[in-house]
Design a protein around this motif. Structure first.
Motif, PDB file in Angstrom:
ATOM      1  N   GLU A   1     -40.385  41.994 -16.769  1.00  0.00           N
ATOM      2  CA  GLU A   1     -41.889  42.632 -17.241  1.00  0.00           C
ATOM      3  C   GLU A   1     -42.259  41.925 -15.968  1.00  0.00           C
ATOM      4  OE1 GLU A   1     -42.023  40.907 -20.840  1.00  0.00           O
ATOM      5  OE2 GLU A   1     -41.218  42.591 -21.678  1.00  0.00           O
ATOM      6  N   ASN A   2     -41.991  41.349 -14.916  1.00  0.00           N
ATOM      7  CA  ASN A   2     -42.891  40.746 -14.054  1.00  0.00           C
ATOM      8  C   ASN A   2     -43.234  41.080 -12.678  1.00  0.00           C
ATOM      9  OD1 ASN A   2     -43.584  37.842 -13.725  1.00  0.00           O
ATOM     10  ND2 ASN A   2     -41.803  37.279 -13.569  1.00  0.00           N
ATOM     11  N   ILE A   3     -42.223  42.380 -12.772  1.00  0.00           N
ATOM     12  CA  ILE A   3     -42.694  42.834 -11.403  1.00  0.00           C
ATOM     13  C   ILE A   3     -43.638  43.912 -10.938  1.00  0.00           C
ATOM     14  CG2 ILE A   3     -41.953  45.411 -10.427  1.00  0.00           C
ATOM     15  CD1 ILE A   3     -39.336  45.312 -12.000  1.00  0.00           C
ATOM     16  N   ASP A   4     -44.556  43.830 -11.595  1.00  0.00           N
ATOM     17  CA  ASP A   4     -46.261  44.084 -11.767  1.00  0.00           C
ATOM     18  C   ASP A   4     -46.940  43.043 -10.840  1.00  0.00           C
ATOM     19  OD1 ASP A   4     -45.681  46.818 -11.991  1.00  0.00           O
ATOM     20  OD2 ASP A   4     -46.328  47.334 -13.778  1.00  0.00           O
ATOM     21  N   LYS A   5     -46.589  42.054 -11.811  1.00  0.00           N
ATOM     22  CA  LYS A   5     -47.296  40.895 -11.951  1.00  0.00           C
ATOM     23  C   LYS A   5     -46.817  40.277  -9.702  1.00  0.00           C
ATOM     24  CE  LYS A   5     -46.264  38.096 -15.475  1.00  0.00           C
ATOM     25  NZ  LYS A   5     -46.446  36.938 -15.971  1.00  0.00           N
ATOM     26  N   ALA A   6     -45.586  40.374 -10.169  1.00  0.00           N
ATOM     27  CA  ALA A   6     -45.126  39.749  -8.570  1.00  0.00           C
ATOM     28  C   ALA A   6     -45.294  40.706  -7.853  1.00  0.00           C
ATOM     29  CB  ALA A   6     -43.153  40.404  -8.172  1.00  0.00           C
ATOM     30  N   LYS A   7     -46.061  42.121  -7.645  1.00  0.00           N
ATOM     31  CA  LYS A   7     -46.779  43.055  -6.642  1.00  0.00           C
ATOM     32  C   LYS A   7     -48.027  42.433  -6.771  1.00  0.00           C
ATOM     33  CE  LYS A   7     -44.092  47.315  -7.128  1.00  0.00           C
ATOM     34  NZ  LYS A   7     -44.242  48.340  -7.689  1.00  0.00           N
ATOM     35  N   LEU A   8     -48.964  41.845  -7.564  1.00  0.00           N
ATOM     36  CA  LEU A   8     -50.145  41.584  -7.453  1.00  0.00           C
ATOM     37  C   LEU A   8     -50.117  40.375  -6.712  1.00  0.00           C
ATOM     38  CD1 LEU A   8     -52.676  43.444  -8.281  1.00  0.00           C
ATOM     39  CD2 LEU A   8     -52.576  40.897 -10.755  1.00  0.00           C
ATOM     40  N   ALA A   9     -49.131  39.451  -6.872  1.00  0.00           N
ATOM     41  CA  ALA A   9     -49.205  38.127  -6.109  1.00  0.00           C
ATOM     42  C   ALA A   9     -48.918  38.176  -4.742  1.00  0.00           C
ATOM     43  CB  ALA A   9     -48.034  37.957  -7.306  1.00  0.00           C
ATOM     44  N   VAL A  10     -48.065  39.166  -4.142  1.00  0.00           N
ATOM     45  CA  VAL A  10     -47.760  39.525  -3.138  1.00  0.00           C
ATOM     46  C   VAL A  10     -48.605  39.963  -2.543  1.00  0.00           C
ATOM     47  CG1 VAL A  10     -46.836  41.055  -1.166  1.00  0.00           C
ATOM     48  CG2 VAL A  10     -45.442  40.041  -3.248  1.00  0.00           C
ATOM     49  N   GLN A  11     -50.136  40.773  -2.902  1.00  0.00           N
ATOM     50  CA  GLN A  11     -51.179  41.036  -2.624  1.00  0.00           C
ATOM     51  C   GLN A  11     -51.944  40.124  -2.001  1.00  0.00           C
ATOM     52  OE1 GLN A  11     -50.629  44.351  -1.326  1.00  0.00           O
ATOM     53  NE2 GLN A  11     -52.500  43.646   0.374  1.00  0.00           N
TER      54      GLN A  11
END
Ligand code: GDP
Length: 339
Positions: free
Chosen positions: A217-227
């Motif tokens: 479930e963390n994948i989207d949050k991680a993408k956002l954090a990378v940005q």
């Protein structure tokens, strides 16, 4: 004649000479490598003398590895990450990997951060890996000295990739930064910088920021954090070595993105080698440790001086009561020290 070091047991009575240690280390004898690390960590003057000689002998064989510092708060996944990266490097890149850890707070917990780690299961039994925590006692400067020297010993033993783990909440990461070529910060998505205890200064010194636990479930949050981190990095002052820190995500537990981290490290090495900053950084680090060692030795000389011990408390009191200026008091003490 050098004894057949592979056949002898090392006991206090059967102490090796520096040359014997060297040939044991170079022949890949892990017991002797371990013993030599214990030797450099020892505060016994006899051991220190052999250790100093041994380090001198090892210097020409050292320095040929890539040294990577890995930091992040407890629980971010450092040891899981090191297990994944180390295994990848050994299996896919034919590397020999040495892992060490610095934990200045371990005096409180009574052990080193690697001490109770059982998660590096694969790596710890791999012949091409060598895992050992740094000493957990003594001053931070002492721990740093032992760590730097144990890097030299491991490099002499043929380990060509050195991974140094440290908890990114104290002063230790500053010391680690000055021992490594590439400094990697592991972060979590959506935890907030304050929550992660990461100081902005540490983010600015990182050559790579990897958002770990980018799975489920963390994948989207991680993408956002990378940005978000990529945007933040644009605001940091440019690096002298022309490297722009990279931000990516990974999942240490699912072994995702581990190849990418190595690609990032390789492109960093290529850039800094070709523009000369790799070697320049190593030279500056050596100079830093020379100065740092002198600074701490001079300080301890000063404070252990009998005349200083006799007068410092009284002068401190006078300074606090504003009876004498701090500068005058300092000058008085320095004159006493010199007399
Ligand atoms: P350290 O304290 O930074 O060394 O963190 P550990 O490697 O001990 O990991 C802390 C916890 O996070 C453990 O329960 C790991 O299984 C878990 N963990 C580590 N990496 C990942 C990951 O990539 N994804 C997920 N979901 N959990 C992870």
């Amino acid at each position: 004649m050098v004894k057949n070091i592979n056949k002898i047991a090392i006991t206090p009575k059967n102490a090796l000479t520096a040359r014997e240690y060297l040939s044991g280390i170079k022949s890949g004898n892990r017991a002797i490598l371990s013993k030599s690390i214990t030797l450099i960590e020892s505060s016994n003057p006899k051991h220190q003398k052999i250790a100093e000689e041994l380090i001198e002998l090892c210097l020409p064989f050292s320095g040929k590895s890539v040294r990577i510092g890995i930091t992040g708060v407890p629980g971010v996944g450092k040891s899981t990450f090191i297990e994944a990266l180390g295994t990848f490097l050994i299996e896919d890149k034919n590397k020999k990997v040495a892992v060490l850890a610095i934990d200045p707070s371990s005096k409180k917990s009574g052990g080193s951060i690697l001490g109770d780690k059982t998660r590096m299961n694969n790596l710890s039994i791999n012949d091409n890996a060598f895992i050992r925590p740094s000493p957990s006692s003594g001053t931070l400067g002492g721990v740093a000295k032992a760590t730097r020297e144990s890097i030299i010993l491991r490099e002499t033993a043929g380990f060509n990739t050195v991974l140094i783990e440290t908890v990114g909440v104290g002063q230790s990461e500053i010391e680690v930064k000055s021992m490594v070529d590439f400094f990697l910060l592991l972060m979590l998505a959506g935890a907030g910088d304050e929550l992660q205890g990461i100081k902005r200064g540490i983010m600015e010194t990182a050559d790579g920021i990897f958002i770990n636990k980018a799975d489920g479930e963390n994948i989207d949050k991680a993408k956002l954090a990378v940005q978000e981190y990529r945007n933040a990095i644009h605001l940091f002052p440019a690096n002298e070595n022309h490297w722009i820190p990279k931000v990516q995500s990974c999942s240490a537990i699912e072994n995702k993105g581990i190849i990418n981290i190595w690609e990032v490290v390789e492109s960093f090495i290529n850039l800094t080698t070709s523009n000369g900053s790799f070697i320049k950084n190593r030279k500056q680090q050596a100079k830093f440790w020379l100065e740092h060692t002198i600074d701490s030795a001079v300080k301890s000389f000063f404070y252990s001086n009998d005349k200083i011990k006799q007068h410092i408390k009284e002068l401190e009191r006078q300074v606090m009561e504003e009876k004498i200026s701090p500068f005058k008091a300092a000058r008085k003490l320095l004159l006493l020290f010199k007399s």
